[in-house]
Enzyme design. Structure first.
Site, PDB file in Angstrom:
ATOM      1  N   LYS A 252      57.616  55.971 -27.276  1.00  9.13           N
ATOM      2  CA  LYS A 252      56.801  55.832 -26.060  1.00  9.13           C
ATOM      3  C   LYS A 252      55.325  55.993 -26.419  1.00  9.13           C
ATOM      4  O   LYS A 252      55.003  56.648 -27.413  1.00  9.13           O
ATOM      5  CB  LYS A 252      57.173  56.943 -25.069  1.00  9.13           C
ATOM      6  N   ARG A 326      71.288  56.015 -20.530  1.00  4.61           N
ATOM      7  CA  ARG A 326      72.529  55.310 -20.202  1.00  4.61           C
ATOM      8  C   ARG A 326      73.579  55.487 -21.304  1.00  4.61           C
ATOM      9  O   ARG A 326      74.768  55.364 -21.044  1.00  4.61           O
ATOM     10  CB  ARG A 326      72.218  53.841 -19.887  1.00  4.61           C
TER      11      ARG A 326
END
Ligand code: BES
Ligand code: ZN
Ligand code: ZN
Length: 481
Positions: A252, A326
């Site tokens: 990120k 996920r």
């Protein structure tokens, strides 16, 4: 004080009683100060009564405010939460250690406003704000007040865990903190599963994320047996527990990365909801599951294009290592199917796209069950911590199952388009239960000033909605499925 339809001011019944106690001085002073107080605005008076050295009066907005059909919440309750939070903070600023709170006709909402409004993460500062203990003014409604305190303390627990730095709340520290909160309940069992257990469970997707970090993963499993019949089908909560999300190899940007210490918000809210359900002694069984790990870049980390195998045998191509939540949830959701659940509800700070879609107004709910949706939605109207239904169309499923090397890709093939929906479609690949809901809480993770009764910081949303939902389910017994 309320504002009547004709614009005139009206004191609450406790305000009125206090005014009589001081021979009408409160009302007289208020009218000298000018027009009636607007919603959330406040005036403070000193020396009116020896037992009450300072009195904060706050505008409650319209008299008789109730459910607002446009806003999907109970405006009267929201107004009370806000007014009480503002008043309590004023008293705290004056360094007065005890505040008696006007129940304003809804002691639960008043207690929530007080306890939520005063909360602040102070743990690591040498200079701390004075502690203020809110108490109910008067003796009526003390049960509702206590209920509000418990609901708010539940949300504050989630806020605390989310706000704490990632070097303080590691996977094991998270699990131990929750275990300690549940220690006093004889009807709760906590299992802190280590890496070897996770390996025997063949949770290859979860492990692939965890192995990038030096911090060992934990799978936290909580069993709350509140139902008279311990064999009753449980409600199963699952929460994403990434104690720090750097993005991994798909790193990120550094700006704002510190906020990713709250990427365990799903685990924090569901575990706090169970702690709260236990404190309320809700008559139902709840199982809580939280896969906990860090997402870090390292020589052992997932690489874009790697293929991993989830517990149900499905293979997953990890096209972006930052879509790690996920992967944890895929395995935890498979495991959740072992319990013959009444409903499986997962919460996760899953996608930046959810924040783009709804911002901090509401949690996005993706569900295959209108029965479940109705319960969550009705709960949220009361708590003011709102939910909004999002689609689980086949349209999105096609975008994650069209994958070159594996059964499913961990990102949609049109990259950012409908990012929250493709993430939900991915999770759906690991669900066979007919009552499942995925709550994407990325947008409601933190508060700037949008929710006036929460200070700036990690929000712990939607803990109270999860608790209210569980409370409703416990009344709805078993026939309504
Ligand atoms: N934890 C983030 C999502 C997030 C972002 C939560 C901002 C709260 C605030 C998640 O793991 C993530 O990075 N998701 C990616 C998915 C993408 C790579 C498909 C995202 O949203 O950018
Ligand atoms: Zn991520
Ligand atoms: Zn994440």
């Amino acid at each position: 004080m309320f504002e009547k339809d004709d614009g005139a001011a009206q004191l609450t019944s406790a305000g009125d009683a206090f005014d009589r106690l001081v021979s009408g001085k409160l009302r007289a002073l208020l009218s000298l100060c000018g027009p009636p107080l607007k919603k959330g605005k406040t005036r403070i008076f000193h020396g009116l009564h020896q037992d009450f050295p300072s009195v904060a009066v706050v505008g409650l907005g319209k008299k008789n405010a109730g459910i607002n059909e446009q806003e999907n919440w109970n405006e009267g309750k929201e107004n009370i939460r806000t007014a009480v939070a503002v008043g309590c903070r004023q008293i705290q600023d004056l360094e007065i250690p005890c505040v008696e709170v006007d129940p304003c006709g809804d002691a639960q909402a008043a207690a929530e406003g007080a306890v939520l409004g005063l909360h602040e993460y102070n743990e690591l500062k040498q200079k701390k704000k004075p502690v203020v203990t809110p108490q109910l003014h008067g003796s009526a409604e003390s049960e509702a007040w206590q209920k509000g305190v418990i609901y708010a303390e539940g949300q504050n627990l989630a806020r605390y865990l989310m706000e704490a730095p990632a070097n303080y709340i590691t996977p094991i520290k998270f699990a131990e903190h929750i275990e300690q909160k549940l220690r006093s309940f004889s009807n709760v069992k906590v299992h802190i599963r280590q890496e070897s257990w996770i390996t025997t469970q063949e949770m290859g997707a979860f492990l692939s994320v965890a192995k990038g970090s030096a911090e060992p993963p934990i799978f936290l499993e909580i069993h709350y047996l509140g139902s008279a019949n311990t064999d009753d089908s449980p409600l199963v909560f699952v929460g994403k527990g990434v104690t720090f999300d750097s993005g991994g190899i798909s790193l990120k940007p550094s700006s704002g990365m510190d906020a990713m210490r709250a990427d365990m918000g799903g685990a924090a809210t569901v575990c706090s909801a169970i702690v709260t359900a236990a404190a309320l002694n809700l008559p139902l069984n709840i199982i809580g599951l939280a896969p906990l790990c860090e997402n870090m870049p390292s020589g052992k980390a997932n690489k874009p294009g790697d293929v991993v195998r989830a517990k149900n045998g499905k293979t997953i191509q990890v096209d972006n290592t930052d879509a790690e939540g996920r992967l944890l949830l895929a395995d935890a959701l498979c495991y959740a199917h072992n319990f013959n659940a009444r409903a499986i509800v997962n919460a996760a700070t899953l996608t930046g796209a959810m924040d783009v879609a709804l911002g901090s107004a509401a949690t996005g709910v993706f569900t295959n069950s209108s029965w479940l949706w109705t319960h969550l939605y009705e709960a949220s109207i009361l708590t003011g911590d709102r939910v909004w239904r999002m689609p689980l169309f086949e349209h999105y499923t096609k975008q994650v199952t069209d994958c070159p090397l594996a059964d499913v890709s961990n990102i949609g093939k049109y990259s950012r388009a409908g990012g929250a929906c493709t993430a939900a479609a991915f999770l759906k690949e690991f669900v066979t239960a007919s009552h499942w809901a995925h709550l994407d809480i990325a947008g409601v993770m933190s508060n700037k000033d949008e929710v006036p009764y929460l200070r700036k910081g990690m929000a712990g949303r939607p803990t109270r909605t999860l608790v209210e939902f569980a409370a409703r389910l416990s009344q709805d017994s078993h026939n309504a499925k």
